[in-house]
Design a protein around this motif. Structure first.
Motif, PDB file in Angstrom:
ATOM      1  N   THR A  51       0.840  -1.183   0.000  1.00 52.93           N
ATOM      2  CA  THR A  51       0.000   0.000   0.000  1.00 52.93           C
ATOM      3  C   THR A  51       0.874   1.230   0.000  1.00 52.93           C
ATOM      4  OG1 THR A  51      -1.735  -1.116   1.246  1.00 52.93           O
ATOM      5  CG2 THR A  51      -1.782   1.286   1.240  1.00 52.93           C
ATOM      6  N   THR A  52       0.674   2.119  -0.975  1.00 53.03           N
ATOM      7  CA  THR A  52       1.395   3.376  -0.997  1.00 53.03           C
ATOM      8  C   THR A  52       0.541   4.447  -0.340  1.00 53.03           C
ATOM      9  OG1 THR A  52       0.508   3.846  -3.204  1.00 53.03           O
ATOM     10  CG2 THR A  52       2.672   2.799  -3.087  1.00 53.03           C
ATOM     11  N   ASN A  53       1.183   5.503   0.134  1.00 53.47           N
ATOM     12  CA  ASN A  53       0.490   6.554   0.861  1.00 53.47           C
ATOM     13  C   ASN A  53       0.396   7.799   0.001  1.00 53.47           C
ATOM     14  OD1 ASN A  53       0.530   4.894   3.268  1.00 53.47           O
ATOM     15  ND2 ASN A  53       2.717   5.362   3.341  1.00 53.47           N
ATOM     16  N   THR A  54      -0.794   8.345  -0.126  1.00 48.98           N
ATOM     17  CA  THR A  54      -0.988   9.539  -0.941  1.00 48.98           C
ATOM     18  C   THR A  54      -1.727  10.639  -0.202  1.00 48.98           C
ATOM     19  OG1 THR A  54      -3.043   8.618  -1.848  1.00 48.98           O
ATOM     20  CG2 THR A  54      -1.021   8.229  -3.097  1.00 48.98           C
ATOM     21  N   ASN A  55      -2.234  10.357   1.009  1.00 49.94           N
ATOM     22  CA  ASN A  55      -2.979  11.381   1.733  1.00 49.94           C
ATOM     23  C   ASN A  55      -2.046  12.327   2.469  1.00 49.94           C
ATOM     24  OD1 ASN A  55      -2.491   8.999   3.489  1.00 49.94           O
ATOM     25  ND2 ASN A  55      -3.348  10.337   5.059  1.00 49.94           N
ATOM     26  N   THR A  56      -2.413  13.617   2.514  1.00 52.67           N
ATOM     27  CA  THR A  56      -1.647  14.582   3.283  1.00 52.67           C
ATOM     28  C   THR A  56      -2.207  14.656   4.694  1.00 52.67           C
ATOM     29  OG1 THR A  56      -3.091  16.348   2.498  1.00 52.67           O
ATOM     30  CG2 THR A  56      -1.069  15.944   1.257  1.00 52.67           C
ATOM     31  N   ASN A  57      -1.430  15.231   5.613  1.00 53.34           N
ATOM     32  CA  ASN A  57      -1.896  15.287   6.990  1.00 53.34           C
ATOM     33  C   ASN A  57      -2.996  16.337   7.142  1.00 53.34           C
ATOM     34  OD1 ASN A  57      -0.831  17.876   8.444  1.00 53.34           O
ATOM     35  ND2 ASN A  57       0.860  17.195   7.125  1.00 53.34           N
ATOM     36  N   THR A  58      -3.848  16.112   8.102  1.00 57.94           N
ATOM     37  CA  THR A  58      -4.993  16.997   8.330  1.00 57.94           C
ATOM     38  C   THR A  58      -4.999  17.575   9.735  1.00 57.94           C
ATOM     39  OG1 THR A  58      -6.359  15.116   9.014  1.00 57.94           O
ATOM     40  CG2 THR A  58      -6.426  15.743   6.687  1.00 57.94           C
ATOM     41  N   GLY A  59      -4.012  17.182  10.551  1.00 55.90           N
ATOM     42  CA  GLY A  59      -4.053  17.570  11.953  1.00 55.90           C
ATOM     43  C   GLY A  59      -3.100  18.695  12.308  1.00 55.90           C
ATOM     44  N   ASN A  60      -3.162  19.081  13.566  1.00 52.81           N
ATOM     45  CA  ASN A  60      -2.269  20.083  14.127  1.00 52.81           C
ATOM     46  C   ASN A  60      -1.279  19.364  15.036  1.00 52.81           C
ATOM     47  OD1 ASN A  60      -1.183  22.532  14.971  1.00 52.81           O
ATOM     48  ND2 ASN A  60      -2.624  22.697  16.682  1.00 52.81           N
ATOM     49  N   TYR A  61       0.007  19.617  14.837  1.00 53.44           N
ATOM     50  CA  TYR A  61       1.037  18.888  15.569  1.00 53.44           C
ATOM     51  C   TYR A  61       1.938  19.880  16.299  1.00 53.44           C
ATOM     52  CZ  TYR A  61      -0.694  15.099  12.733  1.00 53.44           C
ATOM     53  OH  TYR A  61      -1.520  14.175  12.139  1.00 53.44           O
ATOM     54  N   PRO A  62       1.522  20.291  17.505  1.00 57.80           N
ATOM     55  CA  PRO A  62       2.288  21.311  18.232  1.00 57.80           C
ATOM     56  C   PRO A  62       3.687  20.868  18.636  1.00 57.80           C
ATOM     57  CG  PRO A  62       0.592  20.345  19.634  1.00 57.80           C
ATOM     58  CD  PRO A  62       0.324  19.863  18.244  1.00 57.80           C
ATOM     59  N   ASP A  63       3.948  19.559  18.624  1.00 54.07           N
ATOM     60  CA  ASP A  63       5.279  19.083  18.996  1.00 54.07           C
ATOM     61  C   ASP A  63       6.283  19.205  17.859  1.00 54.07           C
ATOM     62  OD1 ASP A  63       4.765  18.102  21.731  1.00 54.07           O
ATOM     63  OD2 ASP A  63       3.403  16.723  20.724  1.00 54.07           O
ATOM     64  N   ILE A  64       5.829  19.612  16.676  1.00 53.04           N
ATOM     65  CA  ILE A  64       6.725  19.839  15.538  1.00 53.04           C
ATOM     66  C   ILE A  64       6.781  21.336  15.275  1.00 53.04           C
ATOM     67  CG2 ILE A  64       7.179  19.398  13.102  1.00 53.04           C
ATOM     68  CD1 ILE A  64       5.641  16.798  13.366  1.00 53.04           C
ATOM     69  N   PRO A  65       7.947  21.961  15.420  1.00 52.97           N
ATOM     70  CA  PRO A  65       8.040  23.417  15.215  1.00 52.97           C
ATOM     71  C   PRO A  65       7.859  23.787  13.744  1.00 52.97           C
ATOM     72  CG  PRO A  65      10.232  22.473  15.513  1.00 52.97           C
ATOM     73  CD  PRO A  65       9.249  21.357  15.777  1.00 52.97           C
ATOM     74  N   SER A  66       7.561  25.046  13.511  1.00 51.66           N
ATOM     75  CA  SER A  66       7.428  25.574  12.149  1.00 51.66           C
ATOM     76  C   SER A  66       8.684  26.369  11.803  1.00 51.66           C
ATOM     77  CB  SER A  66       6.203  26.482  12.063  1.00 51.66           C
ATOM     78  OG  SER A  66       5.028  25.748  12.282  1.00 51.66           O
ATOM     79  N   PRO A  67       9.020  26.449  10.505  1.00 49.17           N
ATOM     80  CA  PRO A  67       8.275  25.925   9.363  1.00 49.17           C
ATOM     81  C   PRO A  67       8.801  24.576   8.911  1.00 49.17           C
ATOM     82  CG  PRO A  67       9.982  27.393   8.593  1.00 49.17           C
ATOM     83  CD  PRO A  67      10.120  27.342  10.095  1.00 49.17           C
ATOM     84  N   ASP A  68       7.993  23.874   8.096  1.00 49.79           N
ATOM     85  CA  ASP A  68       8.490  22.708   7.384  1.00 49.79           C
ATOM     86  C   ASP A  68       9.498  23.178   6.329  1.00 49.79           C
ATOM     87  OD1 ASP A  68       6.557  21.433   8.852  1.00 49.79           O
ATOM     88  OD2 ASP A  68       5.371  20.772   7.123  1.00 49.79           O
TER      89      ASP A  68
END
Length: 243
Positions: A51-68
């Motif tokens: 199974t390959t993954n094609t969906n993007t994330n939809t949530g908020n992840y405060p433990d990951i700083p910005s920016p990507d």
């Protein structure tokens, strides 16, 4: 065990972690070994249930700083090269920001780093795309290694060089990155069989070498990729110090 083909019985086994040289300090085996749960393929042939993954994330992840950061393969696929462990048929999809599961995995890594006073890692799309391609290659063929299905050497740096992203990161010499001479650019954790983020991160934390990788103070960025196959769920966590 050739090409690290592992077959576990259906009996649930507790307290066993298979570790791998090339992840970091604390590894003693001379063969590939990665935290594992469940069963794998035999390391040969093609896994038609991938199974390959094609969906993007939809949530908020405060433990990951910005920016990507990172957009090398945005809108396309990650170039494949099975000889160094990058999926070819099909190639892995580039996913800006990663999937929810992938992003939650890095968030969990950051929570572990926070417990010991370390900096949180920024999400790096280039590292995630590389990890996703390697996870997909392992799932397609049914093997577990920091190398490829035909080469058991540590190849994470070679994957970064092939993909044209190695120049984004600091290159170490001497004792090597994460205490491993063959790792000069990328520190990689990989595993298979774990279905959830908590179980895979828990498996890494339970292995000295993988824990040392996750908690190395040099890291600034990380990315996670996963893929599902008949051998279970395959994960690849890629860590580095971006320039």
């Amino acid at each position: 065990m050739k090409r690290f083909g592992i077959l576990l019985s259906s009996v649930v086994i507790f307290g066993i972690i298979f570790t791998m040289p090339g992840c970091g300090k604390g590894h003693k085996s001379s063969r590939s070994g990665i935290p594992t749960s469940g069963s794998t393929g035999n390391g040969s042939g093609t896994n038609t249930n991938t199974t390959t993954n094609t969906n993007t994330n939809t949530g908020n992840y405060p433990d990951i700083p910005s920016p990507d950061v990172g957009n090398k393969f945005e809108g396309g696929t990650v170039p494949g090269n099975k000889s160094i462990g990058l999926a070819e048929d099909p190639e892995a999809q580039s996913i800006m920001g990663g999937t929810d599961l992938e992003r939650e995995c890095l968030a969990a890594v950051n929570r572990e780093r926070k417990k010991v006073g370390l900096n949180a890692l920024y999400w790096d799309n280039d590292l995630a795309d590389m990890g996703r391609s390697h996870a997909l290659d392992m799932a397609q063929i049914g093997y577990l290694s920091h190398g490829s299905s035909t080469n058991n050497s540590y190849l994470a740096d070679k994957r970064a060089e092939f993909l044209g992203i190695a120049g984004n990161y600091k290159r170490y010499s001497g004792s090597g990155y994460c205490g491993m001479p063959l790792a000069q650019i990328i520190c990689e954790n990989a595993s298979m069989g774990y279905k959830t983020v908590s179980s895979v991160v828990g498996g890494w934390m339970g292995s000295t070498g993988h824990r040392n990788n996750m908690l190395a103070s040099d890291h600034t960025h990380g990315g996670v990729g996963y893929a599902d196959g008949s051998g279970g769920r395959f994960w690849a966590l890629e860590l580095s110090q971006r320039k």
